[in-house]
Each structure stands twice: as structure tokens, then as C-alpha cells.
Design a protein around this motif. Structure first.
Motif, PDB file in Angstrom:
ATOM      1  N   ALA A   4       0.855  -1.184   0.000  1.00 42.94           N
ATOM      2  CA  ALA A   4       0.000   0.000   0.000  1.00 42.94           C
ATOM      3  C   ALA A   4       0.895   1.239   0.000  1.00 42.94           C
ATOM      4  O   ALA A   4       2.044   1.184   0.433  1.00 42.94           O
ATOM      5  CB  ALA A   4      -0.891  -0.012   1.233  1.00 42.94           C
ATOM      6  N   LEU A   5       0.358   2.353  -0.468  1.00 43.61           N
ATOM      7  CA  LEU A   5       1.163   3.578  -0.540  1.00 43.61           C
ATOM      8  C   LEU A   5       1.203   4.268   0.822  1.00 43.61           C
ATOM      9  O   LEU A   5       0.649   5.347   1.010  1.00 43.61           O
ATOM     10  CB  LEU A   5       0.609   4.506  -1.619  1.00 43.61           C
ATOM     11  CG  LEU A   5       0.910   4.071  -3.044  1.00 43.61           C
ATOM     12  CD1 LEU A   5       0.257   5.009  -4.040  1.00 43.61           C
ATOM     13  CD2 LEU A   5       2.401   4.015  -3.294  1.00 43.61           C
ATOM     14  N   SER A   6       1.899   3.644   1.743  1.00 42.13           N
ATOM     15  CA  SER A   6       2.096   4.198   3.079  1.00 42.13           C
ATOM     16  C   SER A   6       3.201   5.255   3.019  1.00 42.13           C
ATOM     17  O   SER A   6       3.925   5.342   2.018  1.00 42.13           O
ATOM     18  CB  SER A   6       2.518   3.083   4.032  1.00 42.13           C
ATOM     19  OG  SER A   6       3.799   2.589   3.631  1.00 42.13           O
ATOM     20  N   PRO A   7       3.373   6.037   4.075  1.00 41.73           N
ATOM     21  CA  PRO A   7       4.486   7.006   4.082  1.00 41.73           C
ATOM     22  C   PRO A   7       5.845   6.330   3.865  1.00 41.73           C
ATOM     23  O   PRO A   7       6.699   6.884   3.173  1.00 41.73           O
ATOM     24  CB  PRO A   7       4.387   7.637   5.471  1.00 41.73           C
ATOM     25  CG  PRO A   7       2.916   7.561   5.789  1.00 41.73           C
ATOM     26  CD  PRO A   7       2.474   6.225   5.208  1.00 41.73           C
ATOM     27  N   ALA A   8       6.035   5.138   4.414  1.00 44.70           N
ATOM     28  CA  ALA A   8       7.312   4.435   4.231  1.00 44.70           C
ATOM     29  C   ALA A   8       7.521   4.037   2.770  1.00 44.70           C
ATOM     30  O   ALA A   8       8.624   4.163   2.226  1.00 44.70           O
ATOM     31  CB  ALA A   8       7.372   3.201   5.131  1.00 44.70           C
ATOM     32  N   VAL A   9       6.465   3.578   2.116  1.00 41.32           N
ATOM     33  CA  VAL A   9       6.556   3.207   0.702  1.00 41.32           C
ATOM     34  C   VAL A   9       6.768   4.463  -0.139  1.00 41.32           C
ATOM     35  O   VAL A   9       7.578   4.465  -1.078  1.00 41.32           O
ATOM     36  CB  VAL A   9       5.301   2.425   0.253  1.00 41.32           C
ATOM     37  CG1 VAL A   9       5.289   2.230  -1.250  1.00 41.32           C
ATOM     38  CG2 VAL A   9       5.247   1.078   0.970  1.00 41.32           C
ATOM     39  N   SER A  10       6.090   5.535   0.197  1.00 43.58           N
ATOM     40  CA  SER A  10       6.290   6.807  -0.498  1.00 43.58           C
ATOM     41  C   SER A  10       7.753   7.230  -0.401  1.00 43.58           C
ATOM     42  O   SER A  10       8.369   7.603  -1.401  1.00 43.58           O
ATOM     43  CB  SER A  10       5.390   7.893   0.106  1.00 43.58           C
ATOM     44  OG  SER A  10       5.736   9.165  -0.401  1.00 43.58           O
ATOM     45  N   ASP A  11       8.325   7.148   0.800  1.00 42.87           N
ATOM     46  CA  ASP A  11       9.731   7.521   0.994  1.00 42.87           C
ATOM     47  C   ASP A  11      10.647   6.647   0.139  1.00 42.87           C
ATOM     48  O   ASP A  11      11.599   7.142  -0.464  1.00 42.87           O
ATOM     49  CB  ASP A  11      10.133   7.387   2.464  1.00 42.87           C
ATOM     50  CG  ASP A  11       9.503   8.472   3.338  1.00 42.87           C
ATOM     51  OD1 ASP A  11       8.958   9.459   2.801  1.00 42.87           O
ATOM     52  OD2 ASP A  11       9.566   8.324   4.572  1.00 42.87           O
ATOM     53  N   ARG A  12      10.363   5.361   0.079  1.00 43.24           N
ATOM     54  CA  ARG A  12      11.185   4.428  -0.713  1.00 43.24           C
ATOM     55  C   ARG A  12      11.111   4.767  -2.194  1.00 43.24           C
ATOM     56  O   ARG A  12      12.139   4.815  -2.881  1.00 43.24           O
ATOM     57  CB  ARG A  12      10.722   2.996  -0.458  1.00 43.24           C
ATOM     58  CG  ARG A  12      11.604   1.945  -1.128  1.00 43.24           C
ATOM     59  CD  ARG A  12      11.063   0.545  -0.912  1.00 43.24           C
ATOM     60  NE  ARG A  12       9.946   0.322  -1.823  1.00 43.24           N
ATOM     61  CZ  ARG A  12       8.892  -0.437  -1.573  1.00 43.24           C
ATOM     62  NH1 ARG A  12       8.778  -1.059  -0.422  1.00 43.24           N
ATOM     63  NH2 ARG A  12       7.933  -0.590  -2.462  1.00 43.24           N
ATOM     64  N   ILE A  13       9.904   5.019  -2.686  1.00 45.70           N
ATOM     65  CA  ILE A  13       9.733   5.363  -4.096  1.00 45.70           C
ATOM     66  C   ILE A  13      10.457   6.677  -4.408  1.00 45.70           C
ATOM     67  O   ILE A  13      11.178   6.774  -5.406  1.00 45.70           O
ATOM     68  CB  ILE A  13       8.236   5.463  -4.457  1.00 45.70           C
ATOM     69  CG1 ILE A  13       7.584   4.073  -4.403  1.00 45.70           C
ATOM     70  CG2 ILE A  13       8.050   6.088  -5.845  1.00 45.70           C
ATOM     71  CD1 ILE A  13       6.062   4.086  -4.516  1.00 45.70           C
ATOM     72  N   CYS A  14      10.271   7.677  -3.559  1.00 47.34           N
ATOM     73  CA  CYS A  14      10.903   8.975  -3.794  1.00 47.34           C
ATOM     74  C   CYS A  14      12.423   8.870  -3.787  1.00 47.34           C
ATOM     75  O   CYS A  14      13.094   9.441  -4.651  1.00 47.34           O
ATOM     76  CB  CYS A  14      10.440   9.993  -2.754  1.00 47.34           C
ATOM     77  SG  CYS A  14       8.702  10.452  -2.937  1.00 47.34           S
ATOM     78  N   LYS A  15      12.964   8.139  -2.833  1.00 45.34           N
ATOM     79  CA  LYS A  15      14.423   7.962  -2.756  1.00 45.34           C
ATOM     80  C   LYS A  15      14.933   7.317  -4.039  1.00 45.34           C
ATOM     81  O   LYS A  15      15.915   7.772  -4.639  1.00 45.34           O
ATOM     82  CB  LYS A  15      14.773   7.114  -1.531  1.00 45.34           C
ATOM     83  CG  LYS A  15      16.256   6.921  -1.300  1.00 45.34           C
ATOM     84  CD  LYS A  15      16.483   6.153   0.012  1.00 45.34           C
ATOM     85  CE  LYS A  15      17.933   6.145   0.439  1.00 45.34           C
ATOM     86  NZ  LYS A  15      18.804   5.356  -0.395  1.00 45.34           N
ATOM     87  N   HIS A  16      14.276   6.273  -4.485  1.00 40.82           N
ATOM     88  CA  HIS A  16      14.676   5.573  -5.704  1.00 40.82           C
ATOM     89  C   HIS A  16      14.588   6.504  -6.913  1.00 40.82           C
ATOM     90  O   HIS A  16      15.520   6.584  -7.720  1.00 40.82           O
ATOM     91  CB  HIS A  16      13.794   4.340  -5.915  1.00 40.82           C
ATOM     92  CG  HIS A  16      13.928   3.734  -7.272  1.00 40.82           C
ATOM     93  ND1 HIS A  16      15.069   3.060  -7.677  1.00 40.82           N
ATOM     94  CD2 HIS A  16      13.086   3.714  -8.325  1.00 40.82           C
ATOM     95  CE1 HIS A  16      14.906   2.659  -8.927  1.00 40.82           C
ATOM     96  NE2 HIS A  16      13.708   3.036  -9.344  1.00 40.82           N
TER      97      HIS A  16
END
Length: 94
Positions: A4-16
Motif C-alpha cells: 500500500a502507498l504508506s508514508p514508508a513506501v512513499s519515501d522508498r519510491i521517492c528515494k529511488h
């Protein structure tokens, strides 16, 4: 399995995206964020509805919101949507 697009997943996507696909992030701002004068951009967050970016325009940091054409279901949908948006933007440029 997709996340799910949680804040942690958002951070991972943005970093990548910021580390490996800076050119693509700039294209999102220039084309979808209607900021063609942007020279660079950084993805700050992504959610089901869109992404928040910061564009570099004439030495200034300008916040830009890009809405998606549909509500994202999960991280895999985000991945596929970002790829499709980039392909579409590149085709429009040629």
C-alpha cells in the motif's frame, strides 16, 4: 506482492526516483506539472492521487503537485503509472 502507498513506501519510491531517475522526475514537473522552465526536480512524496515535487526554476525551489489520471491501488500501480507517464511524455516531445 505490492505494498500500500504508506508514508514508508512513499519515501522508498521517492528515494529511488531521486537517486536513479532524476531525469524522469524533471520530465514529470516539466510536462505534467506544467513547469517547462524547470531545470531539475525532486520527488517529495507520492500518494494514491498524485505526487508532490519541488522544481528548480531560475534558482528557486517551486512546489509542484502532479495528479494521476486514476487513484493508485498500490506500489506496483505507482511503478507502472510512473513508467507510462514517462513514456507518454517522451512520445509527446517527439
Amino acid at each position: 506482492m505490492s505494498d500500500a502507498l504508506s508514508p514508508a513506501v512513499s519515501d522508498r519510491i521517492c528515494k529511488h526516483m531521486n537517486e536513479d531517475h532524476g531525469e524522469a522526475v524533471a520530465v514529470y514537473v516539466q510536462i505534467y506539472g506544467q513547469t517547462p522552465e524547470a531545470t531539475a526536480a525532486e520527488m517529495k512524496s507520492i500518494d494514491n492521487q498524485g505526487m508532490n515535487l519541488v522544481a528548480q526554476v531560475n534558482g528557486d525551489s517551486v512546489p509542484v503537485r502532479v495528479e494521476f489520471d486514476h487513484a493508485l491501488q498500490d506500489s506496483e500501480d505507482a511503478h507502472q503509472t510512473l513508467i507510462a507517464m514517462l513514456k507518454q511524455a517522451r512520445q509527446a516531445a517527439h
